[in-house]
Design a protein around this motif. Structure first.
Motif, mmCIF file in Angstrom:
data_model
loop_
_atom_site.group_PDB
_atom_site.id
_atom_site.type_symbol
_atom_site.label_atom_id
_atom_site.label_comp_id
_atom_site.label_asym_id
_atom_site.label_seq_id
_atom_site.Cartn_x
_atom_site.Cartn_y
_atom_site.Cartn_z
ATOM 1 N N MET A 157 43.718 47.968 30.034
ATOM 2 C CA MET A 157 43.642 48.520 31.391
ATOM 3 C C MET A 157 43.960 50.008 31.342
ATOM 4 S SD MET A 157 45.472 45.699 33.735
ATOM 5 C CE MET A 157 45.246 43.959 33.449
ATOM 6 N N SER A 205 43.908 40.648 41.858
ATOM 7 C CA SER A 205 43.513 40.186 40.520
ATOM 8 C C SER A 205 44.120 41.038 39.412
ATOM 9 C CB SER A 205 41.996 40.208 40.378
ATOM 10 O OG SER A 205 41.429 39.288 41.260
ATOM 11 N N ASN A 206 44.011 42.353 39.580
ATOM 12 C CA ASN A 206 44.564 43.251 38.563
ATOM 13 C C ASN A 206 46.062 43.037 38.411
ATOM 14 O OD1 ASN A 206 42.127 44.414 38.116
ATOM 15 N ND2 ASN A 206 42.526 46.243 39.343
ATOM 16 N N HIS A 207 46.725 42.974 39.547
ATOM 17 C CA HIS A 207 48.173 42.789 39.522
ATOM 18 C C HIS A 207 48.552 41.523 38.757
ATOM 19 C CE1 HIS A 207 52.314 42.340 40.740
ATOM 20 N NE2 HIS A 207 52.024 41.192 41.322
ATOM 21 N N SER A 232 46.764 39.780 36.567
ATOM 22 C CA SER A 232 46.462 39.781 35.135
ATOM 23 C C SER A 232 47.494 40.635 34.400
ATOM 24 C CB SER A 232 45.022 40.202 34.856
ATOM 25 O OG SER A 232 44.840 41.537 35.197
ATOM 26 N N ALA A 233 47.998 41.679 35.066
ATOM 27 C CA ALA A 233 49.061 42.497 34.462
ATOM 28 C C ALA A 233 50.347 41.682 34.308
ATOM 29 C CB ALA A 233 49.319 43.726 35.328
#
Length: 598
Positions: A306, A360-362, A364-365
């Motif tokens: 990312m 989603s990003n949060h 997956s992080a």
RNA sequence: GGGGCUGUAGCUCAGUAGGAUAGAGCAACGGUUUCCUAAACCGUAGGUCGUGGGUUCGAAUCCCUCCAGUCCCGCCA
């Protein structure tokens, strides 16, 4: 039909394997294995089809039709198969079409008839799944944004429960954070008595309260300072601040529970504040595992794969430069707690988060960091179940005419109101008289189911257009259409004086295409449930329900039950009964109540 | 700039562990009610599955290119 399918697949595998042996190609078995048997794509092709010949064509360097006929010889010699199969034929470029014997279906149908759960398999060992959904914020009103999470989360919970999992539904409410500084300060000024009394006072409209404190916060420097001090008081456990905080939470909780009651949804509240005491440890543990890096005075974990706008690795901030924690820290603490064994955790084997796609990003992080820290135990899993936006018919985010967020309460009430108007119009048209309770209850069930079903029937990943007109329509893939079908069946049972124990199962017989279409569709229930579970997509169940209703209504339209000869009548009544059971069970899994009359 | 998701009939959407002629509803046009709720049913018409390539016996579905829309990307959640 899972059992039948598995059984037949096994028998076909035997035959295919011997075919490969004859051709000295047994090592290719794994390559063709998955294509040995699939459900037919069309009714006229039979029940199942085998596509192996097409794949074997290259391997054996023969025409697929020739292969198919060679395989067919072996299959015809296999008694296990011929016992189940009525007809086998080669079609198209080399498909083998398979038609099962009727008694196979009838036997299965009777088994389902006798089973409370329509013979859907249950998992053997009880495992715990946590579903994190709904999650509104304290002192804010629930709005359409919470609608999808709540409805989808509840349905997923029900699917898993039905399959035998132990499900913990968690409402991860936003009950902590800097906004409480301003809310508590404002509360102290506006309702000074609230903190002295043990009784909860009515704060009136919480949203207005939130807005006015926000307004003050934005415009008044002194107030900002007070609010900041209040955050510190709260974090240090100052008694007065805590009781103000509790007051706000209680007030919100009442409002939330009203909504959950209307929706008939059960969920356990365990907000962000629950994890406060674990936050320090999270940072410490990440530090001791050398996962944390300090950057611009904040403690971060840099993520793989990312990048930020400058093309540098993207951090997940675990501790802010002022020493405070944020939602990533809380989410990590929650994740760890949920996997931990009791008494210091839930002992879950899987955690499912139902939130909008924007997160989603949060997630997956967070998952990546949790994995690095080895907080996800072996054989356990975390899953983010994202969903799209609710839009207005204009394709933009749903808002009121004034541009304000629509309250969930108002939205649900409007749906009920519209359902009531429709109902009253119909009563008038049909010259029917019904009492107040009937009208109230019917409108409520129709109105709420319409909203729920409109949401669930959509593929959750796409945005969807919210339209009262469409969801309350009496035609199409809508709740009213499904409810009407259930009502129809109830009517049939009344008129035909249906009694379950009077059915003679030895004498049932089906000769009509409409009956067989219905039977075959009904027998797919188990596959549909499993597929909805695997893909975490309740809309699979909705599509199936809609198809059942369409097929049933054709059956109803084209065949008479009332006037049929005794055994035929009994057989058709049995079909009605199993259809009703399938519909009710499915709707129940979707969180939708049914009616006997409407 | 990076990443996610989406793009299928006029509109709203199904269909993605590859399968034979791509399905519904609405809207349009036509038909069905001595019978269990016609809130139903039947029929007609409507498609270059965003574009271009690739893999395959076979692609809406898998891979790559490009186009369009949308969301996310450091101290809010």
């Amino acid at each position: 039909m899972i059992l039948i399918f598995n059984k037949l697949t096994k028998f076909f595998e035997d035959s295919i394997l011997s075919y490969l042996k004859l051709n000295n190609k047994s090592e290719e078995f794994d390559k063709v294995r998955e294509n040995i048997l699939v459900a037919s794509t069309k009714e006229e092709f039979g029940d199942f089809q085998s596509n192996v010949s097409l794949i074997l064509s290259k391997i054996c360097k023969k025409n697929p039709k020739v292969i198919a006929s060679e395989i067919l010889k072996l299959i015809r010699a296999n008694d296990d198969i011929t016992n189940m199969v009525e007809d086998l034929e080669i079609a198209g470029p080399g498909f083998i079409n398979i038609k099962l014997k009727k008694n196979i279906f009838i036997n299965e149908l009777i088994l389902n008839y006798k089973s409370e759960r329509l013979n859907v398999p249950k998992i053997e060992k009880e495992k715990k799944i946590i579903i994190d959904f709904s999650s509104p914020n304290i002192a804010k009103e629930m709005h359409v944004g919470h609608l999808r999470s709540t409805i989808i989360g509840d349905s997923l919970a029900k699917i898993f429960e039905f399959r035998g999992f132990k499900v913990l539904r968690i409402n991860h409410v936003g009950d902590w954070g800097t906004q409480f500084g301003m809310l508590i300060s404002h509360l102290k000024d506006v309702y000074p008595d609230a903190l002295k009394s043990t009784e909860n006072i009515n704060l009136g409209d919480l949203v207005e309260f939130y807005k006015s404190s926000k307004k003050r916060f934005d415009n008044d420097i002194n107030f900002q300072e007070k609010a900041r001090q209040e955050v510190i008081n709260l974090q240090q456990g100052n008694a007065e601040s805590i009781s103000a905080w509790k007051l706000l939470c209680n007030q919100s909780r009442k409002e939330f529970n009203n909504i959950y009651n209307i929706l008939n949804i059960k969920i356990e509240e365990r907000g962000e504040s629950f994890y406060n005491k674990y936050l320090k440890n999270i940072v410490q543990e990440l530090e001791s595992k050398n996962i944390i890096v300090e950057d611009q005075k904040a403690k971060c974990v840099f993520l793989e794969g990312m990048k930020n706008k400058e093309g540098k690795p993207l951090p997940l901030i675990i501790q802010k430069k002022d020493g405070g924690f944020n939602y990533a820290t809380t989410d990590l603490a929650a994740l760890k707690y949920r996997f931990n064994k009791a008494p210091n955790g839930d002992g879950a084997y899987r955690i499912i988060y139902v939130t909008d796609q924007g997160q989603s990003n949060h997630f997956s992080a967070v998952f990546q960091v949790a994995e690095k820290a080895q907080w996800i135990p072996k054989n356990c899993q975390v899953t983010h179940v994202p969903f799209g936006l609710v839009q207005g018919v204009d394709g933009k985010k749903l808002k009121t005419r004034e541009g304000e967020t629509i309250r969930l309460k108002d939205l649900l009430n409007e749906s009920i109101k519209r359902a009531e108007n429709d109902l009253k119009l119909r009563l008038e048209k049909e010259n029917r008289k019904e009492n107040k309770d009937f009208i109230e209850n019917t409108s409520k069930i129709i109105g709420i189911s319409a909203v729920k079903y409109a949401d669930l029937s959509q593929n959750r990943i796409t945005n969807y257009q919210f339209s009262f007109d469409k969801m309350l329509a009496l035609n199409g893939n809508t709740a009213p259409y499904l409810l009407y079908t259930v009502v129809r069946i109830a009517g049939i049972k009344r008129k035909n004086n249906f009694k379950e124990d009077e059915i003679n199962l030895d004498k049932i017989l089906f000769n009509e295409i409409q009956e067989w279409r219905l039977i075959k569709k009904l027998l797919k229930f188990d596959e549909i449930i499993i597929s909805a579970e695997n893909e975490l997509m309740p809309n699979r169940i909705c599509n199936y329900l809609y198809e059942i209703c369409q097929i049933f209504n054709r059956f109803y339209d084209q065949l008479s039950i009332l006037k049929a000869e005794k055994n035929i009548k009994q057989s058709r009544l049995l079909l009605c009964y199993i259809t009703e059971k399938t519909l009710k069970l499915s709707l129940n899994i979707l969180g939708i109540e049914t009616l006997e009359r409407m």
